[in-house]
Scaffold this motif. Sequence first.
Motif, short mmCIF file in Angstrom:
data_model
loop_
_atom_site.label_atom_id
_atom_site.label_comp_id
_atom_site.label_asym_id
_atom_site.label_seq_id
_atom_site.Cartn_x
_atom_site.Cartn_y
_atom_site.Cartn_z
N UNK A 1 0.81 -1.21 0.00
CA UNK A 1 0.00 0.00 0.00
C UNK A 1 0.85 1.27 0.00
N UNK A 2 0.33 2.28 -0.66
CA UNK A 2 0.93 3.60 -0.68
C UNK A 2 -0.18 4.61 -0.43
N UNK A 3 0.01 5.47 0.54
CA UNK A 3 -0.95 6.53 0.83
C UNK A 3 -0.44 7.80 0.17
N UNK A 4 -1.25 8.39 -0.68
CA UNK A 4 -0.89 9.63 -1.37
C UNK A 4 -1.89 10.71 -1.00
N UNK A 5 -1.38 11.83 -0.49
CA UNK A 5 -2.22 12.93 -0.03
C UNK A 5 -1.78 14.22 -0.69
N UNK A 6 -2.72 15.14 -0.97
CA UNK A 6 -2.31 16.42 -1.56
C UNK A 6 -1.43 17.19 -0.59
N UNK A 7 -0.46 17.92 -1.11
CA UNK A 7 0.48 18.64 -0.26
C UNK A 7 -0.23 19.69 0.61
N UNK A 8 -1.27 20.31 0.10
CA UNK A 8 -2.02 21.31 0.87
C UNK A 8 -3.11 20.63 1.69
N UNK A 9 -3.10 20.84 3.00
CA UNK A 9 -4.09 20.21 3.87
C UNK A 9 -5.51 20.67 3.53
N UNK A 10 -5.66 21.86 2.99
CA UNK A 10 -6.99 22.36 2.63
C UNK A 10 -7.61 21.52 1.51
N UNK A 11 -6.81 20.75 0.78
CA UNK A 11 -7.31 19.88 -0.29
C UNK A 11 -7.48 18.44 0.19
N UNK A 12 -7.33 18.20 1.48
CA UNK A 12 -7.48 16.88 2.09
C UNK A 12 -8.97 16.62 2.26
N UNK A 13 -9.58 16.00 1.26
CA UNK A 13 -11.02 15.78 1.24
C UNK A 13 -11.37 14.35 1.64
N UNK A 14 -12.65 14.05 1.65
CA UNK A 14 -13.12 12.75 2.12
C UNK A 14 -12.56 11.58 1.32
N UNK A 15 -12.26 11.76 0.05
CA UNK A 15 -11.71 10.67 -0.75
C UNK A 15 -10.39 10.18 -0.16
N UNK A 16 -9.56 11.10 0.32
CA UNK A 16 -8.29 10.74 0.95
C UNK A 16 -8.52 10.16 2.34
N UNK A 17 -9.52 10.69 3.05
CA UNK A 17 -9.85 10.17 4.38
C UNK A 17 -10.29 8.72 4.30
N UNK A 18 -11.15 8.40 3.32
CA UNK A 18 -11.61 7.02 3.18
C UNK A 18 -10.48 6.09 2.76
N UNK A 19 -9.52 6.59 2.00
CA UNK A 19 -8.35 5.79 1.64
C UNK A 19 -7.58 5.40 2.91
#
Length: 111
Positions: free
Chosen positions: A80-98
């Motif tokens: 597994x690899x977790x990839x998140x946008x660099x800006x926390x303001x773009x951390x949306x539910x799609x990343x949370x569910x991942x």
Amino acid sequence: MSGVWVFKNGVFHLENPQAESGRHGGGTGTGQRKVLVYLPTGEAVSSYGSLERILRGLGWERYYGGDPDLFQFHKSSSIDLISLPREFSKFTSIYMYDLVIKNPNVFHVRD
């Protein structure tokens, strides 16, 4: 996916009223933003600093070999690899569910 294609400044783009109102999770519209909760402590993740601290405690390590526009984490015991946008303001539910899927019984997404 519903919406209207609009031609502006020489570019076509899809305007989607549902996504803009924040109904599809974590949008910046008028809808309520979802929150990632760390279940063992009940802590709401409010920054990448707190998330990185939690992930390190779970055995995840920062991965620097990928896209420079992303924060990435990997686990040596997993593919597994977790990839998140660099800006926390773009951390949306799609990343949370991942994160929820890759860390069962550790995280929960709440409205």
